[in-house]
Design a protein around this motif. Sequence first.
Motif, PDB file in Angstrom:
ATOM      1  N   ALA A  21      87.184   4.972 -20.211  1.00 39.55           N
ATOM      2  CA  ALA A  21      86.598   6.290 -19.988  1.00 39.55           C
ATOM      3  C   ALA A  21      87.554   7.412 -20.383  1.00 39.55           C
ATOM      4  O   ALA A  21      87.118   8.476 -20.830  1.00 39.55           O
ATOM      5  CB  ALA A  21      86.197   6.425 -18.521  1.00 39.55           C
ATOM      6  N   THR A  27      84.434   5.598 -27.459  1.00 39.04           N
ATOM      7  CA  THR A  27      83.338   5.912 -26.549  1.00 39.04           C
ATOM      8  C   THR A  27      83.114   4.728 -25.631  1.00 39.04           C
ATOM      9  O   THR A  27      82.886   3.612 -26.102  1.00 39.04           O
ATOM     10  CB  THR A  27      82.042   6.205 -27.323  1.00 39.04           C
ATOM     11  OG1 THR A  27      82.237   7.357 -28.146  1.00 39.04           O
ATOM     12  CG2 THR A  27      80.882   6.464 -26.375  1.00 39.04           C
ATOM     13  N   GLY A  30      79.141   1.586 -22.121  1.00 37.16           N
ATOM     14  CA  GLY A  30      78.370   0.930 -21.068  1.00 37.16           C
ATOM     15  C   GLY A  30      78.996  -0.382 -20.660  1.00 37.16           C
ATOM     16  O   GLY A  30      80.023  -0.803 -21.218  1.00 37.16           O
ATOM     17  N   GLU A  41      76.868   0.167  -9.771  1.00 39.86           N
ATOM     18  CA  GLU A  41      77.806   1.019  -9.037  1.00 39.86           C
ATOM     19  C   GLU A  41      78.955   1.473  -9.923  1.00 39.86           C
ATOM     20  O   GLU A  41      79.305   2.660  -9.941  1.00 39.86           O
ATOM     21  CB  GLU A  41      78.341   0.254  -7.827  1.00 39.86           C
ATOM     22  CG  GLU A  41      79.291   1.054  -6.961  1.00 39.86           C
ATOM     23  CD  GLU A  41      79.761   0.282  -5.744  1.00 39.86           C
ATOM     24  OE1 GLU A  41      80.758   0.703  -5.126  1.00 39.86           O
ATOM     25  OE2 GLU A  41      79.144  -0.757  -5.416  1.00 39.86           O
ATOM     26  N   ALA A  43      79.047   1.526 -13.225  1.00 36.43           N
ATOM     27  CA  ALA A  43      78.512   2.359 -14.303  1.00 36.43           C
ATOM     28  C   ALA A  43      78.295   3.786 -13.830  1.00 36.43           C
ATOM     29  O   ALA A  43      78.569   4.755 -14.556  1.00 36.43           O
ATOM     30  CB  ALA A  43      77.209   1.765 -14.823  1.00 36.43           C
ATOM     31  N   ALA A  44      77.806   3.942 -12.609  1.00 33.07           N
ATOM     32  CA  ALA A  44      77.556   5.277 -12.070  1.00 33.07           C
ATOM     33  C   ALA A  44      78.852   6.069 -11.913  1.00 33.07           C
ATOM     34  O   ALA A  44      78.879   7.289 -12.126  1.00 33.07           O
ATOM     35  CB  ALA A  44      76.833   5.169 -10.731  1.00 33.07           C
ATOM     36  N   VAL A  45      79.928   5.381 -11.530  1.00 32.24           N
ATOM     37  CA  VAL A  45      81.217   6.056 -11.370  1.00 32.24           C
ATOM     38  C   VAL A  45      81.649   6.720 -12.671  1.00 32.24           C
ATOM     39  O   VAL A  45      82.207   7.832 -12.674  1.00 32.24           O
ATOM     40  CB  VAL A  45      82.292   5.057 -10.897  1.00 32.24           C
ATOM     41  CG1 VAL A  45      83.686   5.674 -10.974  1.00 32.24           C
ATOM     42  CG2 VAL A  45      81.997   4.589  -9.479  1.00 32.24           C
ATOM     43  N   HIS A  46      81.373   6.062 -13.799  1.00 31.76           N
ATOM     44  CA  HIS A  46      81.858   6.557 -15.091  1.00 31.76           C
ATOM     45  C   HIS A  46      80.759   7.180 -15.947  1.00 31.76           C
ATOM     46  O   HIS A  46      81.018   7.573 -17.096  1.00 31.76           O
ATOM     47  CB  HIS A  46      82.544   5.420 -15.841  1.00 31.76           C
ATOM     48  CG  HIS A  46      83.773   4.913 -15.144  1.00 31.76           C
ATOM     49  ND1 HIS A  46      84.969   5.598 -15.153  1.00 31.76           N
ATOM     50  CD2 HIS A  46      83.975   3.811 -14.366  1.00 31.76           C
ATOM     51  CE1 HIS A  46      85.868   4.939 -14.443  1.00 31.76           C
ATOM     52  NE2 HIS A  46      85.293   3.855 -13.954  1.00 31.76           N
ATOM     53  N   GLY A  47      79.557   7.268 -15.405  1.00 31.87           N
ATOM     54  CA  GLY A  47      78.478   7.922 -16.117  1.00 31.87           C
ATOM     55  C   GLY A  47      78.058   7.209 -17.388  1.00 31.87           C
ATOM     56  O   GLY A  47      77.730   7.841 -18.399  1.00 31.87           O
ATOM     57  N   VAL A  48      78.064   5.870 -17.349  1.00 33.93           N
ATOM     58  CA  VAL A  48      77.670   5.071 -18.511  1.00 33.93           C
ATOM     59  C   VAL A  48      76.518   4.156 -18.103  1.00 33.93           C
ATOM     60  O   VAL A  48      76.320   3.898 -16.914  1.00 33.93           O
ATOM     61  CB  VAL A  48      78.848   4.239 -19.055  1.00 33.93           C
ATOM     62  CG1 VAL A  48      79.987   5.156 -19.490  1.00 33.93           C
ATOM     63  CG2 VAL A  48      79.337   3.235 -18.021  1.00 33.93           C
ATOM     64  N   PRO A  49      75.762   3.633 -19.066  1.00 34.88           N
ATOM     65  CA  PRO A  49      74.660   2.741 -18.706  1.00 34.88           C
ATOM     66  C   PRO A  49      75.131   1.359 -18.290  1.00 34.88           C
ATOM     67  O   PRO A  49      76.138   0.852 -18.793  1.00 34.88           O
ATOM     68  CB  PRO A  49      73.837   2.666 -19.995  1.00 34.88           C
ATOM     69  CG  PRO A  49      74.791   3.002 -21.092  1.00 34.88           C
ATOM     70  CD  PRO A  49      75.779   3.972 -20.507  1.00 34.88           C
TER      71      PRO A  49
END
Length: 296
Positions: A21, A27, A30, A41, A43-49
Amino acid sequence: MRIGLLGTGPWAGFVHAPALAAHPDVTFAGLWGRRPEAAAELAAVHGVPAHPTVDALLADVDAVAIALPPDVQAEYAARAAQAGKHLLLDKPIAATVDAARAVEDAAAASGVASTVFFTTRFGPTQRAWIAEQAAAGGWFTAHCHWIGSVFTTDSPFAASPWRQQKGALWDVGPHALSVLLPVLGDVEQLTAVPGPADTVHLVLRHRGGASSTVTLSLTAPPAASARGAALELRGAAGVTTLPERDTEAVAAFGLMVDALLESVRTGVPHPCDVRFGRRVVEVLATAEEQLLRGGK
């Protein structure tokens, strides 16, 4: 380069995901995990799919970073290489020699670049020291210990099934070998003797004529694991010791990403590529076989 992550365990969360990240030249595209809830969980921390399948992730990336147990990593690494994806692997790259060779063969057949995360090899200070000692030569002997208290503290890695099964030989043994082999040469002969719990003692004869001794443990009492990693060389140039690590794991992983990008750009394999990773697995497997035979 778009890089995806396979794995959602502690090492993925502490190192791989933050490093990907934060890296300015790639990039973080995901991730996928064997536990969908953990994948969502992280993925949400780093804003990725969070991709629903490995194939879905592979279709969306140029390279994969893998933070999975060695036996699982080998399967997915070979699969990713066959799909033409560059590889950021963790040590050890596999749990058996056959699996390690399968990853190496898949990478060679597809022509993908690879790097293996031997943490010490990607610290600038340690990397420079290793190169200097390899160039100096004339080493007579070396002693190394990699001693931790993973199983005697509340370490998040203590519950790792593969570490419980494989112990210090396979977890911290690769770190020791990653320094000894480029400096002293490949291993021609070894003797492995068990110590307390998962502790292992190795005596190695290297191709260059030098010998080395290695002590590995994840079960040392906490007070005994102070300065847990140390390596000393003695030879014609005198006595020298491996500098203490001054680069945290996230930063070191970022430098490994740099190394992969350079290898892709130039076509020149990195010294810590899948081929080196396979050789380390061969040495570990030989030691493990001796231990299973009672040291004979």
